[in-house]
Design a protein around this motif. Structure first.
Motif, PDB file in Angstrom:
ATOM      1  N   GLN A   1      16.971  16.030 -22.293  1.00  0.00           N
ATOM      2  CA  GLN A   1      16.985  16.391 -21.014  1.00  0.00           C
ATOM      3  C   GLN A   1      17.586  17.769 -20.940  1.00  0.00           C
ATOM      4  O   GLN A   1      17.546  18.763 -19.903  1.00  0.00           O
TER       5      GLN A   1
ATOM      6  N   HIS B   1       9.452  10.208 -22.965  1.00  0.00           N
ATOM      7  CA  HIS B   1      10.739  10.772 -22.290  1.00  0.00           C
ATOM      8  C   HIS B   1      11.056  12.000 -22.939  1.00  0.00           C
ATOM      9  O   HIS B   1      12.538  11.965 -23.098  1.00  0.00           O
TER      10      HIS B   1
ATOM     11  N   THR C   1      12.081   2.260 -19.408  1.00  0.00           N
ATOM     12  CA  THR C   1      12.385   3.581 -19.021  1.00  0.00           C
ATOM     13  C   THR C   1      14.062   3.579 -18.773  1.00  0.00           C
ATOM     14  O   THR C   1      14.840   2.950 -18.305  1.00  0.00           O
TER      15      THR C   1
ATOM     16  N   THR D   1      16.760   8.421 -17.039  1.00  0.00           N
ATOM     17  CA  THR D   1      15.660   9.374 -16.271  1.00  0.00           C
ATOM     18  C   THR D   1      15.578   9.013 -15.146  1.00  0.00           C
ATOM     19  O   THR D   1      14.640   9.625 -14.426  1.00  0.00           O
ATOM     20  N   ASN D   2      16.523   8.342 -14.458  1.00  0.00           N
ATOM     21  CA  ASN D   2      16.566   7.801 -13.186  1.00  0.00           C
ATOM     22  C   ASN D   2      17.143   9.150 -12.509  1.00  0.00           C
ATOM     23  O   ASN D   2      17.956   9.716 -12.468  1.00  0.00           O
ATOM     24  N   VAL D   3      15.928   9.637 -11.371  1.00  0.00           N
ATOM     25  CA  VAL D   3      16.242  10.840 -10.685  1.00  0.00           C
ATOM     26  C   VAL D   3      17.425  10.565  -9.842  1.00  0.00           C
ATOM     27  O   VAL D   3      17.989  11.712  -9.191  1.00  0.00           O
ATOM     28  N   GLU D   4      17.586   9.306  -9.270  1.00  0.00           N
ATOM     29  CA  GLU D   4      18.923   9.282  -8.352  1.00  0.00           C
ATOM     30  C   GLU D   4      20.131   9.337  -9.038  1.00  0.00           C
ATOM     31  O   GLU D   4      20.506   9.020 -10.227  1.00  0.00           O
ATOM     32  N   LYS D   5      20.899  10.385  -8.662  1.00  0.00           N
ATOM     33  CA  LYS D   5      22.395  10.506  -8.956  1.00  0.00           C
ATOM     34  C   LYS D   5      23.360   9.491  -8.832  1.00  0.00           C
ATOM     35  O   LYS D   5      23.599   8.867  -7.752  1.00  0.00           O
TER      36      LYS D   5
ATOM     37  N   VAL E   1      24.486   6.870 -14.490  1.00  0.00           N
ATOM     38  CA  VAL E   1      23.631   8.309 -15.071  1.00  0.00           C
ATOM     39  C   VAL E   1      24.471   9.276 -15.650  1.00  0.00           C
ATOM     40  O   VAL E   1      24.469   9.847 -16.696  1.00  0.00           O
ATOM     41  N   ASP E   2      25.346   9.706 -14.661  1.00  0.00           N
ATOM     42  CA  ASP E   2      26.469  10.528 -15.069  1.00  0.00           C
ATOM     43  C   ASP E   2      27.161  10.492 -16.297  1.00  0.00           C
ATOM     44  O   ASP E   2      27.590  11.034 -16.984  1.00  0.00           O
TER      45      ASP E   2
ATOM     46  N   LYS F   1      24.968  10.786 -19.442  1.00  0.00           N
ATOM     47  CA  LYS F   1      24.769  12.422 -19.792  1.00  0.00           C
ATOM     48  C   LYS F   1      26.231  12.959 -20.263  1.00  0.00           C
ATOM     49  O   LYS F   1      26.017  13.786 -20.905  1.00  0.00           O
TER      50      LYS F   1
END
Length: 365
Positions: free
Chosen positions: A131, A172, A323, A327-331, A335-336, A339
């Motif tokens: 990503q 992905h 999934t 890949t979750n678009v919600e912050k 997720v953070d 990343k």
């Protein structure tokens, strides 16, 4: 421009470059100078900045743009242009081995025991790096219990254009290969060690990976035949150890860390998984598997703690559906955390010695 003015301009440019090098990247606890080379050209009160990033730059770009413009304004300059170029190098591997021709860096993800979320971590790190703009592959080295196909939502057998090599599947933004794509899902791999290690070598060498910046290898738990084959015959730029905070997990993780040290594979850092659970109803934080075990181990062995990942039901639910959570678009905090862990991993590797590449390859990359 006369000589005196030219020398003065060079001094100003060098001073500005040094100032920009010290800017801190908030998510990853590193300086801008740690992730790449910086060049500054000034004309009057305008400055053009070039950053040659040694790590995937996609996730860093928004922050770099804002921070550079702000720092230049403090120095009395206006940012006229910012050019960020990504150049990920091949890094040194074990003695007597050389990196694969088209794969710059192989990163092994291991653990001393099962059940610590190693495969989930490997999948999400791979996707997070992709990503951010890297070319990433994922090799499932768990011959006996392959799980990568399910976690990436991959189905069907790979093609073999020439009857010898294999085309990896893509999901992905990552190309992937697993023994689970070549046999029926319910077929057990009842193989002795030499057969399993031979299968791993074939999966690595016969797959048409294309040009990759990183190939993440998801190892089976433990320190057995497959781990030794990888360490002795496969050029690995670095390893990541996944553990949970509990003492029994860090005890086994120490064995994995010492194994990599003995075979001269640098350990880039630890990832502490399931570090804390936050109740989705009341927000109460609870350290179900203990607290601080990964950090204490990292401090004891002098390796970085790349990240502490939460115990989040969404990671399991999304992983089971093919999934990855990143890949979750919600912050979200989960997720953070994945990343930022992937970015710290890339930064740690970028600080390792590089491998000299042929001039023809360097000019084309």
């Amino acid at each position: 421009m006369n000589t005196a003015n030219g020398a003065q301009t060079q001094m100003v440019e060098a001073d500005l470059a040094k100032r920009l090098e010290t800017l801190r990247l908030p998510e990853v606890d590193a300086r801008l100078g740690d992730v790449g080379r910086i060049r500054v050209s000034v004309a009057g009160q305008s400055a053009a900045v070039e950053v040659i990033a040694a790590v995937p730059e996609g996730g860093l770009r928004p922050w770099v743009e804002a921070a550079v413009a702000k720092e230049l304004a403090v120095a009395g300059f206006e940012l006229a242009r910012l050019d960020i170029q990504q150049r990920i190098a091949a890094h040194a591997v074990q003695p007597n081995l050389s990196p694969l021709p088209n794969v710059r860096n192989i990163i092994a993800v291991g653990s001393g025991k099962g059940g610590v979320g190693k495969s989930t971590t490997a999948v999400n790190l791979a996707v997070a790096l992709a990503q951010d703009g890297a070319r990433v592959g994922l090799l499932d080295a768990d011959i006996y219990g392959p799980s990568i196909p399910m976690m990436l939502g991959l189905h069907g057998r790979p093609d073999s254009p020439d009857g010898k090599s294999i085309e990896p599947l893509r999901a992905h933004g990552v190309v992937a290969m697993s023994i689970g794509l070549l046999v029926d899902q319910d077929t057990p791999m009842i193989w002795r060690g030499p057969m399993a290690t031979s299968a791993l070598s074939q999966l690595l060498n016969d797959t048409r990976w294309g040009e990759l910046d990183y190939l993440i290898v998801d190892l089976p738990p433990g320190t057995g035949d497959i781990q030794l084959t990888l360490a002795q015959k496969i050029p690995v730029a670095g390893a990541v150890i996944v553990t949970t905070p509990q003492d029994v997990a860090t005890l086994d993780a120490r064995k994995a860390l010492k194994m990599f040290e003995k075979v001269e594979v640098p350990v880039l850092g630890l990832v502490e998984n399931m570090a804390v659970h936050v109740c989705s109803h009341c927000g109460h934080a609870e350290h179900i598997f203990g607290e601080g075990g990964g950090r204490r181990m990292a401090e004891q062995y002098g390796v970085p703690l790349l990240g502490s990942l939460p115990l989040d039901v969404a990671v399991r639910e999304l992983g089971d559906s093919g999934t990855p959570i990143v890949t979750n678009v919600e912050k979200t905090a989960t997720v953070d955390s994945y990343k930022s862990t992937a970015r710290r991993l890339a930064i740690q590797l970028s600080g390792r010695p590089q491998v000299a590449r042929p001039l023809s390859v360097s000019l084309l990359s």
